[in-house]
Write a protein that holds these residues in place. Structure first.
Motif, PDB file in Angstrom:
ATOM      1  N   GLY A 108       1.736 -26.483  28.961  1.00 16.02           N
ATOM      2  CA  GLY A 108       1.308 -27.555  29.549  1.00 16.02           C
ATOM      3  C   GLY A 108       0.131 -27.805  29.894  1.00 16.02           C
ATOM      4  O   GLY A 108      -0.077 -28.722  30.283  1.00 16.02           O
ATOM      5  N   HIS A 136      -3.226 -29.054  37.107  1.00 17.54           N
ATOM      6  CA  HIS A 136      -2.994 -29.365  36.014  1.00 17.54           C
ATOM      7  C   HIS A 136      -3.132 -28.017  34.840  1.00 17.54           C
ATOM      8  O   HIS A 136      -2.954 -28.477  33.422  1.00 17.54           O
ATOM      9  CB  HIS A 136      -3.967 -30.685  35.780  1.00 17.54           C
ATOM     10  CG  HIS A 136      -3.045 -31.081  36.697  1.00 17.54           C
ATOM     11  ND1 HIS A 136      -2.359 -32.511  36.421  1.00 17.54           N
ATOM     12  CD2 HIS A 136      -4.081 -31.965  38.161  1.00 17.54           C
ATOM     13  CE1 HIS A 136      -2.490 -33.093  37.107  1.00 17.54           C
ATOM     14  NE2 HIS A 136      -3.066 -33.229  38.074  1.00 17.54           N
ATOM     15  N   GLY A 137      -2.958 -26.522  35.407  1.00 15.87           N
ATOM     16  CA  GLY A 137      -3.315 -25.987  34.027  1.00 15.87           C
ATOM     17  C   GLY A 137      -4.534 -24.652  33.868  1.00 15.87           C
ATOM     18  O   GLY A 137      -5.626 -25.089  35.215  1.00 15.87           O
ATOM     19  N   GLU A 203       0.917 -35.944  39.348  1.00 11.83           N
ATOM     20  CA  GLU A 203       2.429 -34.956  39.379  1.00 11.83           C
ATOM     21  C   GLU A 203       3.026 -35.816  40.742  1.00 11.83           C
ATOM     22  O   GLU A 203       2.619 -35.665  41.146  1.00 11.83           O
ATOM     23  CB  GLU A 203       2.142 -32.918  40.282  1.00 11.83           C
ATOM     24  CG  GLU A 203       1.309 -32.024  39.403  1.00 11.83           C
ATOM     25  CD  GLU A 203       0.912 -31.000  40.549  1.00 11.83           C
ATOM     26  OE1 GLU A 203      -0.011 -30.702  41.145  1.00 11.83           O
ATOM     27  OE2 GLU A 203       1.746 -30.424  39.977  1.00 11.83           O
ATOM     28  N   VAL A 238       4.589 -31.453  34.311  1.00  5.13           N
ATOM     29  CA  VAL A 238       5.462 -30.054  33.022  1.00  5.13           C
ATOM     30  C   VAL A 238       5.969 -29.170  33.945  1.00  5.13           C
ATOM     31  O   VAL A 238       7.323 -29.015  33.924  1.00  5.13           O
ATOM     32  CB  VAL A 238       4.314 -29.574  32.876  1.00  5.13           C
ATOM     33  CG1 VAL A 238       3.786 -28.159  33.060  1.00  5.13           C
ATOM     34  CG2 VAL A 238       3.292 -30.550  31.648  1.00  5.13           C
TER      35      VAL A 238
HETATM   36  C1  LIG Z   1       2.551 -30.029  37.107  1.00  6.11           C
HETATM   37  C2  LIG Z   1       2.100 -28.513  35.807  1.00  6.11           C
HETATM   38  N1  LIG Z   1       0.689 -28.948  34.728  1.00  6.11           N
HETATM   39  C3  LIG Z   1       0.486 -28.050  34.309  1.00  6.11           C
HETATM   40  C4  LIG Z   1       0.990 -27.331  34.211  1.00  6.11           C
HETATM   41  C5  LIG Z   1      -0.017 -25.794  33.009  1.00  6.11           C
HETATM   42  O1  LIG Z   1       1.783 -25.079  32.725  1.00  6.11           O
HETATM   43  P1  LIG Z   1       0.714 -23.828  31.051  1.00  6.11           P
HETATM   44  O2  LIG Z   1       1.091 -23.175  32.584  1.00  6.11           O
HETATM   45  O3  LIG Z   1       2.546 -23.912  30.358  1.00  6.11           O
HETATM   46  O4  LIG Z   1       0.074 -24.264  31.057  1.00  6.11           O
HETATM   47  C6  LIG Z   1       1.652 -26.346  35.117  1.00  6.11           C
HETATM   48  C7  LIG Z   1       2.054 -24.874  35.287  1.00  6.11           C
HETATM   49  O5  LIG Z   1       2.619 -24.619  36.568  1.00  6.11           O
HETATM   50  C8  LIG Z   1       2.351 -27.386  36.478  1.00  6.11           C
HETATM   51  O6  LIG Z   1       2.792 -27.200  36.652  1.00  6.11           O
END
Ligand SMILES: Cc1ncc(COP(=O)(O)O)c(C=O)c1O
Length: 422
Positions: A108, A136-137, A203, A238
């Motif tokens: 993500g 966002h990660g 989001e 995500v």
């Molecule tokens: C909205 C959102 N963006 C990005 C991510 C990051 O994803 P990842 O953990 O696969 O890197 C997440 C993880 O929880 C998320 O909820």
């Protein structure tokens, strides 16, 4: 004998926080069994990754078939038809009645990184606006965009520049849409020329931030502001994607369409795969070789994702998410009669949350939410907390959960909330 927890503590960085000390042995649909044979009902789904349940037979069958053919060629060297076909399917099912293109990556955070790269390359601008409380990660740009300092940003030094935050409207916490938009206007007047802004990212339902849906008025206003200033709107789906909110994508709840969308988690039902899909001309902003990655669009992830899309359709999981979420919210409303700590029950489809305040002070109570989580775990139900104040329990069970297992989980939830009050 050294316990597994001791071995874990000795071997794994403490930076990887682990909310349970359960060591998985096997899992099936909405249940996990540990090494000792204890059974747990999984209301975390690997943090929204197995919306189609652990080891859905069609996902497993698709991956097994792929394993027997080839496991890795690197799509940038020798591509495969399933990779192209999955892009075609995502281009077709994502919101927006216009030509789209897709890029596959692995996580993500990587999808978010790439969405920003694409937006910058397409617009020739560099600034990005995000929202407080957003997640966002954990990569550098993901971390910079994330609107929560502890634990995500603390100790990690200077963040990448040209990232700005505005408050996310949460009426429960005293911020409405007008205030949020006023902050954006002020940002454009005081800090960054909107003509330098490549993208606004959000989001549709804040995930880690507390399961707060973006109000329709906010989304509409953001679309207008983006159109007015030539800014791209990025929806980070995500956590919200793939039937979780009662629609394939949460953006389908709004009457506006994003320019770019990030996807990961339930896209491949437990296999690492992520994607960015968006307007074709924007997706073609970066030059050849500017996007990609060794494992991006791994054959197993791609095979799993095709099966996931089929399962969501054939098993009517969007409808099922609505039904289950409705039942969960109804049950929580009944529990609320006996638990004044419950101050809010919310969330579209089966992306639901309950928020707790201290009954005496009426302030957010992370302590109460955590007590509920631990009591439930003791009784065999895995729950997750979230929220900037840590006082929210979010529910992310597989949408394929059987009725009897769901009913059992509801009884455990009720008992846990009532016991946490004692
Ligand atoms: C909205 C959102 N963006 C990005 C991510 C990051 O994803 P990842 O953990 O696969 O890197 C997440 C993880 O929880 C998320 O909820």
């Amino acid at each position: 004998m050294t316990s597994l927890t001791d071995r874990k503590n000795a071997a794994i960085s403490r930076g990887v926080g682990m909310t349970t000390q359960i060591y998985a042995d096997r899992a099936e649909n909405s249940e996990i069994w540990d090494k000792e044979g204890n059974r747990y009902i999984d209301f975390a789904a690997g943090i929204a990754v197995v919306n189609t349940g652990h080891r859905h037979p069609r996902v497993i069958e698709a991956v097994k078939a792929q394993l027997d053919r080839f496991t890795h060629t690197c799509a940038q060297v020798v591509p495969y038809e399933s990779y192209v076909h999955l892009a075609e399917r995502l281009n077709e099912i994502t919101p927006g009645d216009f030509a789209k293109k897709t890029v596959f990556v692995t996580t993500g955070a990587e999808a978010v990184e790439n969405a920003v790269k694409i937006a910058r390359a397409a617009t020739g601008r560099s600034a990005v606006v995000a929202f407080s409380g957003g997640f966002h990660g954990r990569t550098f740009m993901g971390m910079a965009l994330t609107g929560k300092v502890v634990p995500y940003k603390v100790g990690f030094g200077a963040m990448p520049g040209d990232v700005f935050h505005v408050p996310f409207p949460i009426e429960l916490h005293g911020v409405n849409v007008e205030q949020s938009l006023a902050a954006l206007k002020k940002l454009f007047a005081a800090d960054v020329d909107p003509a330098r802004v490549a993208a606004i990212i959000l989001e549709p339902v804040q995930g880690e931030g507390g399961f707060y849906p973006a109000p329709a008025a906010l989304m509409r206003a953001l679309r207008d502001i983006c159109d007015q200033h030539g800014i791209l709107l990025i929806a980070d789906e995500v956590q919200t994607g793939f039937a979780r909110t009662g629609k394939m994508f949460a953006m389908e709840h709004y009457d506006v369409v994003p320019d770019l969308m990030t996807m990961a988690k339930s896209l491949a039902g437990g296999f690492p795969l992520a994607a960015v899909t968006g307007r074709a001309e924007i997706m073609d902003g970066p030059g050849p070789g500017g996007l990609g990655g060794t494992y991006g669009g791994s054959p197993m992830g791609i095979a799993a994702a095709h099966a996931v899309l089929d399962v969501i359709k054939d098993e009517n999981l969007c409808e099922r998410a609505e039904q289950l979420g409705g039942r969960l919210k109804q049950r929580l409303a009944a529990i609320r009669e006996q638990a004044p700590e419950i101050v809010d029950i919310r969330g579209p489809g089966f992306m639901n949350a309950v928020e707790f305040n201290d009954a005496k002070t009426n302030l957010p109570s992370a302590d109460f939410a955590n007590r509920v989580r631990l009591i439930a775990l003791e009784k065999g139900l895995i729950l997750l907390t979230c929220g900037v104040h840590g006082n929210v329990i979010r529910f992310l069970a597989p949408i394929t959960i059987q009725d009897e297992v769901f009913a059992e989980a509801m009884d455990i939830l009720e008992a846990s909330i009532l016991e946490a009050r004692a």
